[in-house]
Design a protein around this motif. Structure first.
Motif, PDB file in Angstrom:
ATOM      1  N   PHE B 148       1.058  -0.924   0.083  1.00 42.25           N
ATOM      2  CA  PHE B 148      -0.290   0.090   0.168  1.00 42.25           C
ATOM      3  C   PHE B 148       1.034   1.170  -0.448  1.00 42.25           C
ATOM      4  N   SER B 149       1.954   1.108   0.727  1.00 41.82           N
ATOM      5  CA  SER B 149       3.084   2.923   0.949  1.00 41.82           C
ATOM      6  C   SER B 149       3.856   2.229  -0.702  1.00 41.82           C
ATOM      7  N   VAL B 151       2.935   1.590  -3.019  1.00 43.43           N
ATOM      8  CA  VAL B 151       2.104   2.445  -4.520  1.00 43.43           C
ATOM      9  C   VAL B 151       1.186   3.639  -3.870  1.00 43.43           C
ATOM     10  N   THR B 152       1.282   3.890  -2.993  1.00 43.90           N
ATOM     11  CA  THR B 152       0.657   5.523  -2.577  1.00 43.90           C
ATOM     12  C   THR B 152       1.909   6.167  -3.238  1.00 43.90           C
ATOM     13  N   TRP B 153       2.882   5.843  -2.902  1.00 40.64           N
ATOM     14  CA  TRP B 153       4.894   6.659  -3.065  1.00 40.64           C
ATOM     15  C   TRP B 153       4.217   6.808  -4.747  1.00 40.64           C
ATOM     16  N   THR B 154       4.913   5.404  -5.096  1.00 39.69           N
ATOM     17  CA  THR B 154       3.916   5.767  -6.711  1.00 39.69           C
ATOM     18  C   THR B 154       3.382   6.829  -7.723  1.00 39.69           C
ATOM     19  N   PHE B 155       1.927   6.552  -6.863  1.00 42.12           N
ATOM     20  CA  PHE B 155       1.069   7.492  -7.364  1.00 42.12           C
ATOM     21  C   PHE B 155       1.281   9.291  -6.725  1.00 42.12           C
TER      22      PHE B 155
END
Lengths: 239, 239
Positions: B148-149, B151-155
């Motif tokens: 989750f972390s 993916v959110t950084w990528t986001f």
């Protein structure tokens, strides 16, 4: 305490006792743990647009929205916002307890979209339960996994969908949630929700209106051709 | 079995026995559960660019990359790709076991970036452990929270950072991982990794080169001014 828009802090024994017993992990707590939760669980009221949680504020803990609605979002260094998900009445969340979860390495913010009552099991209590109780630990990660899906859907919509699909999806989903074909909303609210500019929403609503999909008035939208809107909308087609 | 690029399927008793005992949840398994895992854990070799997991393929299970590297990505209906994260040797993942985790409602794909050996605890075994063993259940959600972390950084990077910052970050991080200032890479690989077009990467590498930050040759980059690159790079500044 006023800093984050809290106007009230309720802590009546009977109410928090009843509310604590409704927590998803309550039955897995020892007597001592139940006592700890009961004694420290609080209910706070947040005014519309007030900050529930941000990088600068204290780490909250486990929260349940009792009434109202909370928006969770990311902010860029320049102040741009991306709405990740909404929490509505009855929904639980632990992303505001990121201090308790070392795996969460990003900063989110939360604000009340309307006047909201929120149950809080403070992070210090949550941390102790997480340390000693595998069921609470598991519940925390399970809730976060659900948010992982919410955030990834947002990600896909922002990056993959055309703006007309995103606006159509927003309108169809909101109608389904409220059970009405009429929505009281400004272009600004839609824009923030689907992560675009107000002007983009205004232009698209005008186009939808010209195509006979809806009628738009000041601060409201009335859908007149739901089928056509659903054809545009990405998620809806799959139902 | 050939369909997804598997060239080999190793299942030598001693090897999987040793590997199973290195699983993060091994000590929490009962004797019967350990036997189940030992008997069904396999090691598969995937060729470079072969599919490890996709919507159409079977649900894999718990995986550990033993050697090589795996890229996890989202694909739009039109075939556009967004790289979410990479798994390198020693890293565990359960996103390819989404059939076991009802909270995961999105479809990802995985492919081997180079020839890779992957340990797999099949989803049918993982599902049984998750059902009966709270520690395995917890480990699954904990691993997903870590993703989750990622993916959110990528986001955040894709949506908030300028393209020069993203390319600078990619170069600095890759140098740190390999411990070298020289990287063997094509513009195409960088483009896919940071979710942009090859032409955009080519233009920026040319600019970096003109500014004296690096020298670029066919299929390689040699950093000549790491400090200046780090100044551009978003994550690096925070170190």
């Amino acid at each position: 305490m006023e800093k984050y828009g809290r106007k009230q802090e309720l802590h009546t024994g009977t109410e928090t006792e009843k509310l604590s017993a409704a927590l998803p992990f309550w039955d897995k707590l020892s007597d001592a743990e139940q006592k700890l939760v009961r004694e420290h669980t609080i209910v706070r009221v947040f005014d519309k647009n007030s900050t529930v949680f941000s990088r600068g504020s204290e780490c909250l803990g486990f929260i349940r929205v009792l009434s109202g609605s909370v928006r969770t979002f990311l902010t860029s260094e320049e102040g741009r916002e991306i709405t990740l998900y909404h929490l509505r009445a009855g929904e639980d969340d632990v992303l505001s307890a990121s201090c308790v979860v070392s795996q969460i390495t990003f900063d989110t913010q939360m604000e009340a979209e309307e006047k909201s009552r929120i149950l809080i099991v403070p992070s210090i209590v949550l941390a102790r339960l997480k340390e000693n109780n595998i069921y609470v630990r598991c519940m925390i990660y399970e809730l976060l996994t659900r948010r992982f899906s919410d955030v990834t859907w947002t990600f896909q919509e922002v990056l993959f969908l055309r703006i007309d699909q995103r606006i159509a999806s927003w309108i169809v989903q909101t109608c389904e949630q409220t059970g009405s074909t009429e929505i009281a909303v400004t272009h600004d609210q839609i824009a923030r929700d689907i992560n675009t500019a107000r002007e983009v929403v205004a232009r698209m609503i005008k186009r939808f209106s010209e195509e006979g999909l809806l009628r738009a008035g000041r601060g409201k939208i009335k859908v007149t051709d739901m089928e056509m809107l659903k054809n545009l909308c990405f998620n809806c087609r799959q139902e």
